[in-house]
Design a protein around this motif. Structure first.
Motif, short mmCIF file in Angstrom:
data_model
loop_
_atom_site.label_atom_id
_atom_site.label_comp_id
_atom_site.label_asym_id
_atom_site.label_seq_id
_atom_site.Cartn_x
_atom_site.Cartn_y
_atom_site.Cartn_z
N LEU A 67 -13.12 29.01 -40.28
CA LEU A 67 -12.32 27.79 -40.16
C LEU A 67 -13.00 26.81 -39.20
CD1 LEU A 67 -8.82 29.47 -39.69
CD2 LEU A 67 -9.85 28.71 -41.84
N SER A 68 -12.37 25.66 -39.02
CA SER A 68 -12.87 24.70 -38.02
C SER A 68 -12.85 25.35 -36.65
CB SER A 68 -11.98 23.46 -38.01
OG SER A 68 -11.95 22.85 -39.29
N ALA A 69 -13.78 24.97 -35.82
CA ALA A 69 -13.93 25.60 -34.51
C ALA A 69 -12.68 25.49 -33.67
CB ALA A 69 -15.11 25.01 -33.77
N HIS A 70 -11.94 24.35 -33.79
CA HIS A 70 -10.76 24.18 -32.94
C HIS A 70 -9.61 25.12 -33.35
CE1 HIS A 70 -9.77 21.36 -36.29
NE2 HIS A 70 -8.54 21.75 -36.05
N LYS A 71 -9.75 25.78 -34.51
CA LYS A 71 -8.70 26.69 -34.96
C LYS A 71 -8.93 28.14 -34.53
CE LYS A 71 -7.64 23.85 -39.02
NZ LYS A 71 -7.58 23.78 -40.50
N ARG A 72 -10.06 28.40 -33.91
CA ARG A 72 -10.34 29.78 -33.49
C ARG A 72 -9.38 30.19 -32.38
NH1 ARG A 72 -13.42 26.55 -30.42
NH2 ARG A 72 -13.89 27.17 -28.27
N PRO A 73 -9.02 31.47 -32.31
CA PRO A 73 -8.17 31.92 -31.20
C PRO A 73 -8.90 31.78 -29.86
CG PRO A 73 -8.22 33.54 -32.97
CD PRO A 73 -9.30 32.55 -33.27
N ARG A 74 -8.21 31.25 -28.90
CA ARG A 74 -8.76 31.22 -27.54
C ARG A 74 -8.57 32.58 -26.87
NH1 ARG A 74 -11.31 26.28 -25.58
NH2 ARG A 74 -10.90 24.82 -27.29
N GLN A 75 -7.60 33.33 -27.39
CA GLN A 75 -7.33 34.65 -26.83
C GLN A 75 -6.88 35.57 -27.95
OE1 GLN A 75 -3.87 35.05 -24.18
NE2 GLN A 75 -5.13 36.23 -22.79
N LEU A 112 -5.19 22.01 -22.95
CA LEU A 112 -4.97 21.74 -24.36
C LEU A 112 -3.50 21.56 -24.71
CD1 LEU A 112 -7.40 24.45 -25.79
CD2 LEU A 112 -7.83 21.99 -25.60
N GLY A 113 -2.61 21.89 -23.79
CA GLY A 113 -1.18 21.89 -24.09
C GLY A 113 -0.77 23.24 -24.63
N GLN A 114 -1.35 23.63 -25.76
CA GLN A 114 -1.19 24.98 -26.31
C GLN A 114 -2.55 25.50 -26.74
OE1 GLN A 114 1.79 24.23 -29.51
NE2 GLN A 114 3.04 25.77 -28.49
N GLN A 115 -2.69 26.80 -26.65
CA GLN A 115 -3.90 27.43 -27.19
C GLN A 115 -3.50 28.38 -28.31
OE1 GLN A 115 -5.78 29.78 -24.13
NE2 GLN A 115 -4.40 31.49 -24.40
N VAL A 116 -4.45 28.64 -29.21
CA VAL A 116 -4.24 29.59 -30.29
C VAL A 116 -4.42 31.00 -29.74
CG1 VAL A 116 -5.00 30.37 -32.55
CG2 VAL A 116 -5.04 27.92 -31.99
N THR A 117 -3.34 31.79 -29.79
CA THR A 117 -3.38 33.16 -29.30
C THR A 117 -3.03 34.10 -30.46
OG1 THR A 117 -2.77 32.52 -27.05
CG2 THR A 117 -2.41 34.83 -27.68
N ALA A 119 8.82 25.98 -34.35
CA ALA A 119 8.83 26.44 -32.96
C ALA A 119 7.68 27.39 -32.66
CB ALA A 119 10.16 27.12 -32.65
N THR A 120 7.19 28.11 -33.67
CA THR A 120 6.19 29.15 -33.39
C THR A 120 4.94 29.05 -34.25
OG1 THR A 120 7.32 30.63 -34.94
CG2 THR A 120 7.89 30.84 -32.59
N ASP A 121 4.99 28.35 -35.36
CA ASP A 121 3.87 28.36 -36.30
C ASP A 121 3.11 27.05 -36.41
OD1 ASP A 121 3.96 31.09 -37.40
OD2 ASP A 121 5.94 30.50 -38.06
N LEU A 122 3.61 26.00 -35.79
CA LEU A 122 2.85 24.76 -35.70
C LEU A 122 2.35 24.64 -34.27
CD1 LEU A 122 1.81 22.19 -37.00
CD2 LEU A 122 3.94 21.06 -36.32
N ILE A 123 1.05 24.80 -34.11
CA ILE A 123 0.44 24.83 -32.78
C ILE A 123 -0.23 23.48 -32.53
CG2 ILE A 123 -1.24 26.01 -31.30
CD1 ILE A 123 -0.87 28.46 -33.20
N LYS A 124 0.16 22.82 -31.46
CA LYS A 124 -0.42 21.52 -31.09
C LYS A 124 -1.39 21.75 -29.94
CE LYS A 124 3.81 19.20 -32.56
NZ LYS A 124 4.95 18.35 -32.17
N SER A 125 -2.67 21.72 -30.28
CA SER A 125 -3.70 22.09 -29.31
C SER A 125 -4.78 21.02 -29.23
CB SER A 125 -4.34 23.43 -29.74
OG SER A 125 -5.33 23.84 -28.84
N GLU A 166 -2.73 29.87 -41.35
CA GLU A 166 -4.13 29.74 -41.78
C GLU A 166 -5.03 30.63 -40.93
OE1 GLU A 166 -7.33 26.19 -42.80
OE2 GLU A 166 -5.73 25.82 -41.35
N VAL A 167 -4.76 30.68 -39.63
CA VAL A 167 -5.55 31.52 -38.73
C VAL A 167 -5.27 33.00 -39.02
CG1 VAL A 167 -6.16 31.98 -36.32
CG2 VAL A 167 -5.46 29.67 -37.02
#
Length: 469
Positions: free
Chosen positions: A438-446, A412-417, A373-379, A388-389
């Protein structure tokens, strides 16, 4: 074998077998104290125990288990609403509290059985049915009121025997910890473990680095918050170099803390995985490799699998993330009075849905990503593990704590915050820092800078409170 084999059978009268804070008793003395409580509980099906960090709690729990009475631990800091819910929902017939305790007033209108440490008994009690209920532990209640998890005596025994094999846990050990006595970690592993397996126990009370350092144990239990504080106190950490085994659980141990402790203590922390509903199911071995970020292999008799949203098995390639499901002898008997929750928590073929996201390698080693619910982010079509982040953020020298969640994003549906406790590091610097690791898509958006992260009694970050911001 009796559930609490060692305390039930030992003739050892040395006075330091079990030490809780500044009170110590021998195995024989503990048995006689507990038997006096058991005499008072005969005929009761279940009893609540005010689970403070004191000898009376241990005596009360042991006495109830000797009597075949199910134990319902009540956190000592629980408020009236939580306490009343546990007592009503469990149908506890009485409450065990220390004799003369001022807390008896919190249980007005309910039968009180005092745990009197001046009373002893030499009664002979038959061993209760191993399929009977040992404990009813209440979950944290992140969704609705806390649920009672019914654990059998047989499940507790299977868990402890599996850990004894994995960790080489013997009567030669002195276990040291400072964990609460109303959860699996502190109560089942940290108290019932020694009483079954014969290691001496020293509960230090508040788990400070200094108290851990002074205890001279061979086996230490801690949660990541405890280990982080020890790693930040080098003299205390170095005092643990004589220990045989250091174990971390209840939440993921940051890789930086693991590395710091290895350097200071000369010991690689052993991590393990479990839940209230499953007890401990997966662990690294004391005599095997220790791989930071992983929790090891299934215990004897335990089977695991990783599945997708349709319960279809996923490959054990070490990379593919899915929900971890388990089955085996350590699983609970069900949620008390919650048949709908029981049905929802199990698959049609009998596997328990942990709700945790994991990967399993070709060699069977497990890595826990976190809660689905909280640790698998689909972005943006990617599946990103929050842990990992978090680990990447924690390698920045200015970051003290970090928690990552997925928050809604229109595209994105969800963003990494990321929520970060730092020494004044600019948000943009942290975003760029992760993008370089990490891969660029894993960087925090916020990145949200905060003074502290919300945690529960075991030190777990309460991500649901962050995601609700």
């Amino acid at each position: 074998m009796r559930l609490l084999h060692w305390v039930s059978e030992s003739a050892d009268e040395r006075p330091d077998a079990v030490r809780i804070n500044d009170q110590s008793v021998s195995w024989v003395e503990l048995r006689r104290l507990a038997t006096a409580v058991a005499d008072d509980l005969r005929g009761l099906d279940r009893v609540a125990v005010e689970a403070s960090t004191d000898l009376a709690t241990v005596v009360g729990v042991v006495g109830a288990l000797q009597a075949g009475t199910a134990v319902v631990p009540v956190p000592p800091d629980s408020g009236p609403m939580e306490r009343d819910h546990i007592l009503r929902d469990s149908s506890a017939e009485a409450v065990l509290v220390p004799a003369g305790s001022q807390r008896q007033g919190d249980y007005l209108g309910r039968p009180i059985v005092p745990v009197d440490l001046t009373q002893r008994s030499d009664s002979t009690l038959p061993e209760p049915d191993p399929t009977g209920t040992a404990l009813i532990l209440y979950t944290s209640g992140t969704t609705g009121a806390p649920k009672g998890v019914v654990l059998s005596r047989r499940a507790v025994a299977a868990c402890l025997d599996g850990l004894a094999a994995a960790w080489g846990w013997t009567p030669d050990d002195l276990l040291v910890h400072g964990l609460p006595l109303f959860h699996v970690h502190g109560l089942v592993l940290g108290v019932l473990g020694p009483l079954r397996l014969g290691s001496r126990l020293h509960h230090v009370g508040r788990p400070t680095p200094e108290r851990y350092a002074r205890a001279n144990g061979s086996l230490y239990f801690g949660v990541p918050t405890v280990w982080s504080r020890i790693a930040a106190a080098p003299d205390a950490a170095r005092a643990l170099r004589s220990a045989r085994l250091l174990v971390s659980g209840s939440a993921a141990l940051p890789a930086t803390v693991c590395a710091d402790l290895a350097a200071l203590t000369g010991r690689r922390i052993v991590e393990r995985y479990g839940m209230t509903e499953t007890l401990i199911t997966v662990s690294a071995r004391a005599d095997g490799p220790h791989r930071p970020g992983t929790v090891g292999l299934p215990l004897p008799g335990v089977r695991t699998r990783v599945v997708d949203e349709r319960d279809a098995p996923l490959p054990a390639d070490g990379d593919t993330m899915g929900e971890l499901q388990v089955c085996g002898p350590t699983l609970f008997d069900g949620y008390l009075h919650r048949p709908e929750a029981d049905a929802a928590s199990h698959t049609s073929d009998g596997w328990f849905r942990t709700g945790d996201v994991a990967t399993v390698g070709p060699d069977g080693w497990h890595r826990i990503v976190g809660r689905a619910a909280t640790d698998l982010i689909k972005s943006g079509g990617y599946r990103i593990g929050a842990g990992e982040v978090e680990d990447a953020l924690l390698t920045h020298p200015g970051v003290r704590e970090a928690a990552v969640v997925g928050t809604p994003h229109p595209d994105l549906g969800q963003q990494v915050t990321a929520y970060v406790v730092s020494d004044g590091v600019p948000e943009s610097e942290l975003v760029d820092f992760v993008a370089r690791q990490l891969s660029a898509h894993k960087r925090p958006r916020q990145v949200r800078l905060v003074d502290a992260l919300p945690r529960n009694a075991l030190g777990k970050v309460q991500k649901s409170r962050l995601a609700a911001d």
